[in-house]
Write a protein that holds these residues in place. Structure first.
Motif, mmCIF file in Angstrom:
data_model
loop_
_atom_site.group_PDB
_atom_site.id
_atom_site.type_symbol
_atom_site.label_atom_id
_atom_site.label_comp_id
_atom_site.label_asym_id
_atom_site.label_seq_id
_atom_site.Cartn_x
_atom_site.Cartn_y
_atom_site.Cartn_z
ATOM 1 N N SER A 159 36.201 46.773 44.830
ATOM 2 C CA SER A 159 37.407 46.061 44.391
ATOM 3 C C SER A 159 38.431 45.957 45.512
ATOM 4 O O SER A 159 39.056 44.913 45.716
ATOM 5 C CB SER A 159 38.017 46.774 43.184
ATOM 6 N N SER A 179 34.526 37.341 36.704
ATOM 7 C CA SER A 179 35.559 38.240 36.199
ATOM 8 C C SER A 179 36.515 37.482 35.285
ATOM 9 O O SER A 179 36.519 36.244 35.248
ATOM 10 C CB SER A 179 36.337 38.854 37.360
ATOM 11 N N LEU A 182 37.493 43.268 47.970
ATOM 12 C CA LEU A 182 37.784 41.929 47.465
ATOM 13 C C LEU A 182 39.253 41.581 47.616
ATOM 14 O O LEU A 182 39.613 40.457 48.001
ATOM 15 C CB LEU A 182 37.361 41.825 45.995
ATOM 16 N N TYR A 183 40.138 42.547 47.334
ATOM 17 C CA TYR A 183 41.569 42.261 47.392
ATOM 18 C C TYR A 183 42.106 42.232 48.815
ATOM 19 O O TYR A 183 43.062 41.504 49.092
ATOM 20 C CB TYR A 183 42.325 43.281 46.545
ATOM 21 N N GLN A 228 37.567 45.383 38.650
ATOM 22 C CA GLN A 228 38.386 44.236 39.026
ATOM 23 C C GLN A 228 39.263 43.778 37.863
ATOM 24 O O GLN A 228 40.440 43.455 38.057
ATOM 25 C CB GLN A 228 37.482 43.090 39.486
ATOM 26 N N ASP A 229 38.729 43.763 36.642
ATOM 27 C CA ASP A 229 39.528 43.379 35.478
ATOM 28 C C ASP A 229 40.655 44.369 35.235
ATOM 29 O O ASP A 229 41.770 43.977 34.858
ATOM 30 C CB ASP A 229 38.639 43.290 34.238
ATOM 31 N N VAL A 259 31.370 37.791 43.629
ATOM 32 C CA VAL A 259 30.949 38.874 42.740
ATOM 33 C C VAL A 259 29.433 39.020 42.736
ATOM 34 O O VAL A 259 28.898 40.140 42.581
ATOM 35 C CB VAL A 259 31.475 38.632 41.315
ATOM 36 N N ASP A 316 43.300 43.665 37.821
ATOM 37 C CA ASP A 316 43.948 42.372 37.577
ATOM 38 C C ASP A 316 44.881 42.391 36.372
ATOM 39 O O ASP A 316 45.625 41.433 36.153
ATOM 40 C CB ASP A 316 42.892 41.292 37.362
ATOM 41 N N SER A 366 33.000 44.308 38.151
ATOM 42 C CA SER A 366 33.794 43.454 37.264
ATOM 43 C C SER A 366 34.752 44.275 36.408
ATOM 44 O O SER A 366 35.899 43.867 36.172
ATOM 45 C CB SER A 366 32.880 42.623 36.368
ATOM 46 N N SER A 392 31.966 44.255 50.403
ATOM 47 C CA SER A 392 32.770 43.306 49.621
ATOM 48 C C SER A 392 33.763 42.561 50.500
ATOM 49 O O SER A 392 34.040 41.376 50.261
ATOM 50 C CB SER A 392 33.509 44.061 48.514
#
Length: 466
Positions: free
Chosen positions: A441, A58, A444-445, A256-257, A386, A260, A253, A371
């Motif tokens: 996502s 990412s 992941l966070y 996620q981008d 990822v 972010d 990705s 995830s």
């Protein structure tokens, strides 16, 4: 209180007040950073970040790697800008000097998870004290490492993915065989177009057209009463092909981008994702229209085909994850973790559906569980999170729903009611896609701070033991 316990208490208090110089990595220090040294450091950091971004990382991971490497070698305050196809870094030593700025263009993003794993390990080695000259040599070796598998292995792995998708639907051995053959033809077609440097948009059209044409031929043979094609469901063949066409898209990705804050990169990924999906849609529609011109058609399924039995779902999900990991260049460790996480995702999805929850929400739950577990174990197993997350959620891609929607639009009589019959499954497919991206996502966070906490606890226990 015993002397040993008093010493431990005193050591803990001292650690809470003062830093321990012995715990700092003995990285090569540069008391005077002249322009030549600055360029070498920035060049290494930029090349590592660009390579990570090109093989599937990412924008946040690439930025972190660049800033981390720069800080280790004494450059603080490095400015990093990541867009969809370019990365730039800039460092200003002082008001009296010109800033040093470097830029690299990401020519073509092609997943290579084994290389990504080695690049992340290189960042860790640099943090632990690797000298600049050694790091530059190590990076050159990694950069020149060829793809882990030969092209024929990648083609067979892509065809194997559709086998897993067919098993997921509880298909018969004949349908599984036909699905594998159709996917193999599509994979060879796309590989040939890639050699000719044909844009991926047209490659998606060609692959989807080949699979649709194959399914139409099978449907025509069954309609003619030719054994053993009479009981074959061609919709499973096309649905499995759609999962194949969409398996390489960077849904996680892109989401996620966007979260972010890399808006430009996220928009670029989403636009690329949209164009690839449109290519699949066009390929299927062209295939159906060509078949109609020759007097053939594919029957529209009355209801959405459910997944097969629970053992079939587990086996199909594991095969899909293994196939995705293979054609993304993953090593054995990533393959095993991806298979395990895919089973977690499909179990979470299945048991959530038992609670009478919407299929989009159930997909989000399955992706979230996969995830979340993936981010927790990725650090200890030294695998990119990822990579395993992407492979784990591919079994939940709504291939059959997309095909039902497209077939409904083709078979509609042009009225509003007829169009709604086709649009409704497409809206459902979009909901499932958003659920997969959001769940992956979010997992992941949620897992990142817990992973960092567990890592800090493990380090504290190691220091106490020492």
């Amino acid at each position: 209180m015993s002397p040993e316990r008093e010493w431990r208490l005193l050591t803990s208090v001292r650690r809470a007040i003062r830093t321990d110089p012995s715990q700092v990595a003995l990285t090569e220090a540069y008391p005077v950073l002249n322009e030549t040294v600055v360029v070498k450091i920035l060049d290494l950091a930029l090349r590592v970040g660009e390579s990570m971004f090109a093989v599937g990382a990412s924008a946040h991971d690439a930025t972190f790697a660049i800033t981390r490497i720069s800080q280790v070698y004494g450059l603080t305050g490095v400015q990093v800008e990541v867009t969809f196809n370019a990365i730039s870094v800039s460092y200003h030593r002082g008001e009296e000097d010109w800033p040093t700025t470097l830029l690299r263009v990401v020519r073509a993003a092609s997943p290579d998870h084994a290389k990504l794993q080695r690049l992340q390990a290189l960042v860790v080695d640099i943090t632990d004290g690797m000298e600049l000259s050694q790091a530059r040599i190590a990076f050159r070796i990694i950069r020149r490492t060829p793809f882990l598998y030969r092209p024929i292995v990648v083609i067979v792995a892509r065809a194997l993915l559709t086998v897993g998708a067919a098993i997921l639907f509880g298909a018969s051995p004949l349908i599984i065989l036909l699905t594998f053959i159709s996917a193999l033809c599509a994979a060879f077609t796309q590989a040939g177009l890639a050699r000719l440097q044909v844009p991926s948009f047209f490659s998606q059209i060609a692959g989807a057209f080949v699979i649709t044409a194959f399914a139409t031929v099978v449907s025509a043979l069954g309609a003619a009463g030719i054994e053993p094609f009479t009981d074959v469901q061609p919709s499973i063949i096309v649905a499995s092909g759609i999962v194949l066409m969409l398996s390489g898209l960077t849904v996680v990705s892109a989401a996620q981008d966007a979260i972010d804050g890399f808006a430009l990169t996220a928009v670029g990924r989403i636009l690329d994702l949209t164009m690839q999906t449109v290519g699949v849609v066009l390929g299927i529609l062209i295939g159906l229209e060509v078949a109609r011109l020759f007097g053939f058609s594919v029957a529209l399924p009355n209801d959405a085909l459910p997944f097969g039995s629970l053992p079939s779902q587990i086996a199909g999900a594991a095969i899909i994850a293994v196939a995705v990991a293979l054609f993304n260049g993953a090593g054995m460790r990533i393959i095993l973790v991806s298979a395990m996480l895919s089973v977690i995702a499909i179990l979470g999805y299945t048991f959530t559906l038992l609670l009478d929850i919407h299929v989009g929400a159930a997909s989000a739950v399955g992706a979230l569980l996969a995830s979340f577990v993936g981010i927790l174990i990725a650090r200890n197993l030294h695998v990119p999170s990822v990579a395993v997350t992407t492979a784990a959620i591919v079994p939940l891609v709504p291939g059959l729903t997309v095909f039902r929607g497209l077939l409904g639009i083709v078979d509609s009589d042009g009225t509003a009611e007829g169009m709604l019959v086709g649009i409704s499954p497409l809206v459902l497919a979009g909901t499932i896609g958003v659920g997969l991206a959001a769940g992956a996502s979010l997992g992941l966070y949620l897992g990142t701070p817990i992973r960092e906490t567990l890592a800090s606890v493990a380090k504290s226990r190691a220091r106490v033991r020492r």
